[in-house]
Design a protein around this motif. Structure first.
Motif, short mmCIF file in Angstrom:
data_model
loop_
_atom_site.label_atom_id
_atom_site.label_comp_id
_atom_site.label_asym_id
_atom_site.label_seq_id
_atom_site.Cartn_x
_atom_site.Cartn_y
_atom_site.Cartn_z
N PRO A 128 5.99 -19.53 41.10
CA PRO A 128 5.13 -20.66 40.72
C PRO A 128 4.54 -21.35 41.93
O PRO A 128 4.93 -21.09 43.08
CB PRO A 128 6.10 -21.58 39.98
CG PRO A 128 7.44 -21.29 40.59
CD PRO A 128 7.42 -19.82 40.90
N GLY A 129 3.62 -22.28 41.68
CA GLY A 129 3.05 -23.08 42.74
C GLY A 129 4.10 -23.96 43.38
O GLY A 129 5.21 -24.13 42.85
N LYS A 135 10.59 -28.10 41.92
CA LYS A 135 11.34 -28.56 40.75
C LYS A 135 12.39 -27.52 40.34
O LYS A 135 13.52 -27.86 39.98
CB LYS A 135 10.39 -28.83 39.59
CG LYS A 135 9.58 -30.09 39.71
CD LYS A 135 10.44 -31.32 39.50
CE LYS A 135 9.61 -32.59 39.47
NZ LYS A 135 10.47 -33.79 39.31
N VAL A 136 12.00 -26.24 40.36
CA VAL A 136 12.91 -25.17 40.01
C VAL A 136 14.08 -25.13 40.99
O VAL A 136 15.26 -25.05 40.59
CB VAL A 136 12.18 -23.81 39.99
CG1 VAL A 136 13.18 -22.65 39.90
CG2 VAL A 136 11.21 -23.75 38.82
N VAL A 219 8.77 -10.29 30.20
CA VAL A 219 7.92 -11.46 29.98
C VAL A 219 8.04 -12.45 31.13
O VAL A 219 7.03 -12.95 31.65
CB VAL A 219 8.27 -12.14 28.64
CG1 VAL A 219 7.52 -13.47 28.50
CG2 VAL A 219 7.93 -11.23 27.47
N LEU A 220 9.26 -12.74 31.53
CA LEU A 220 9.47 -13.69 32.63
C LEU A 220 8.81 -13.20 33.92
O LEU A 220 8.16 -13.97 34.63
CB LEU A 220 10.96 -13.90 32.84
CG LEU A 220 11.37 -14.84 33.98
CD1 LEU A 220 10.81 -16.24 33.77
CD2 LEU A 220 12.89 -14.88 34.11
N ASP A 221 8.96 -11.93 34.23
CA ASP A 221 8.49 -11.40 35.51
C ASP A 221 6.99 -11.13 35.55
O ASP A 221 6.39 -11.13 36.62
CB ASP A 221 9.23 -10.10 35.83
CG ASP A 221 10.72 -10.32 36.10
OD1 ASP A 221 11.10 -11.47 36.38
OD2 ASP A 221 11.48 -9.34 36.02
N ASP A 225 3.27 -18.02 32.26
CA ASP A 225 2.14 -18.73 32.87
C ASP A 225 2.64 -19.98 33.58
O ASP A 225 2.81 -21.04 32.97
CB ASP A 225 1.12 -19.10 31.79
CG ASP A 225 -0.19 -19.61 32.37
OD1 ASP A 225 -0.23 -19.89 33.59
OD2 ASP A 225 -1.16 -19.74 31.61
N TRP A 226 2.89 -19.86 34.88
CA TRP A 226 3.38 -20.99 35.65
C TRP A 226 2.35 -22.11 35.74
O TRP A 226 2.71 -23.28 35.92
CB TRP A 226 3.78 -20.53 37.05
CG TRP A 226 5.07 -19.77 37.10
CD1 TRP A 226 5.23 -18.44 37.39
CD2 TRP A 226 6.38 -20.29 36.88
NE1 TRP A 226 6.57 -18.10 37.35
CE2 TRP A 226 7.29 -19.21 37.05
CE3 TRP A 226 6.88 -21.56 36.55
CZ2 TRP A 226 8.67 -19.37 36.89
CZ3 TRP A 226 8.26 -21.72 36.40
CH2 TRP A 226 9.14 -20.64 36.58
N ARG A 227 1.08 -21.79 35.57
CA ARG A 227 0.05 -22.83 35.57
C ARG A 227 0.17 -23.70 34.33
O ARG A 227 -0.10 -24.92 34.37
CB ARG A 227 -1.34 -22.21 35.65
CG ARG A 227 -1.64 -21.48 36.96
CD ARG A 227 -2.93 -20.69 36.87
NE ARG A 227 -2.87 -19.70 35.78
CZ ARG A 227 -3.87 -18.94 35.42
NH1 ARG A 227 -5.04 -19.03 36.05
NH2 ARG A 227 -3.75 -18.07 34.44
#
Length: 236
Positions: A128-129, A135-136, A219-221, A225-227
């Protein structure tokens, strides 16, 4: 009398065990409005998620299951007392009411599925950005630990249900939430839903048969959609 629902579990990171949510930050044109409820437009073409999800799998899931919930809901609306309400309002107004179970199940499944489609994007996944990654890392320790927790939650959800990435509105920390059947975090207001994985069998059986863990990892990999996660975090 309104009875509490007990099939929602918040996992690692936040340390609390209540459920909640609100509407998402996706394209307003795809957000369900008021009855009669139409099937919202997908944010991509059915074949765009291949090979992780085949066009046949998406077509059946979207055109049969998702559409079926909305068709059922439209039939239940006349005389329900919820005419003119949005899906989110119906979910919150019927949650825990034994005499409104059918309304809740179909409205919640309509909302959950629309949110699920928005959580996916072709060539998604990866890292992700910076803002979301921070946050993660803060909530799970690292992106790798988040992945482990997410896949464990997906495998550990017994029977039909959903695995949600949510944000605790009070602490701003991220957490994973498992819900059964049609249960959804938007039934209350403590958490912001950020993304979701559908782990009902109809979501993966066409392509993966009984291999739910393989489906969840793919799906995760490759599709998350991290946006979309970032846009929903902006509500906090």
């Amino acid at each position: 009398m309104k009875m509490p629902r007990r099939s929602i579990m918040v996992l690692a990171a936040s340390g609390v065990a209540c459920a909640a949510g609100r509407s998402w930050a996706g394209d307003p044109q795809s957000k369900p409005a008021v009855p009669p409820f139409d099937l919202p437009k997908l944010p991509w073409e059915p074949g765009d998620l291949a090979p992780v999800m085949s066009s046949r799998a998406v077509g059946l899931h979207y055109g049969k299951h998702h559409a079926g919930y909305l068709d059922n809901l439209n039939k239940l609306m006349p005389g329900s007392g919820f005419e003119g309400h949005t899906l989110e309002q119906i979910v919150r107004g019927t949650s825990g009411l034994a005499d409104k179970t059918a309304l809740f199940n179909n409205a919640a499944q309509g909302w959950n599925h629309a949110f699920f489609w928005q959580s996916l994007t072709p060539k998604g996944g990866g890292k992700p950005g910076l803002e979301v990654l921070e946050k993660v890392n803060e909530s799970f320790g690292s992106l790798g630990e988040f992945r482990k927790a997410f896949l464990s939650a997906s495998a550990g959800q017994f029977g039909s249900g959903w695995v949600w990435l949510v944000a605790d509105k009070a602490t701003k920390r991220l957490a994973l939430m498992k819900t059964s059947n049609a249960e959804t975090p938007i039934a209350s207001v403590a958490f912001e839903p950020l993304a979701v994985l559908d782990v009902w069998e109809h979501a993966y059986y066409v392509d993966y048969e009984n291999r739910r863990s393989e489906y969840a990892a793919a799906v995760l990999d490759h599709l998350l959609d991290w946006r979309f996660v970032e846009a929903n975090l902006a509500h906090l």
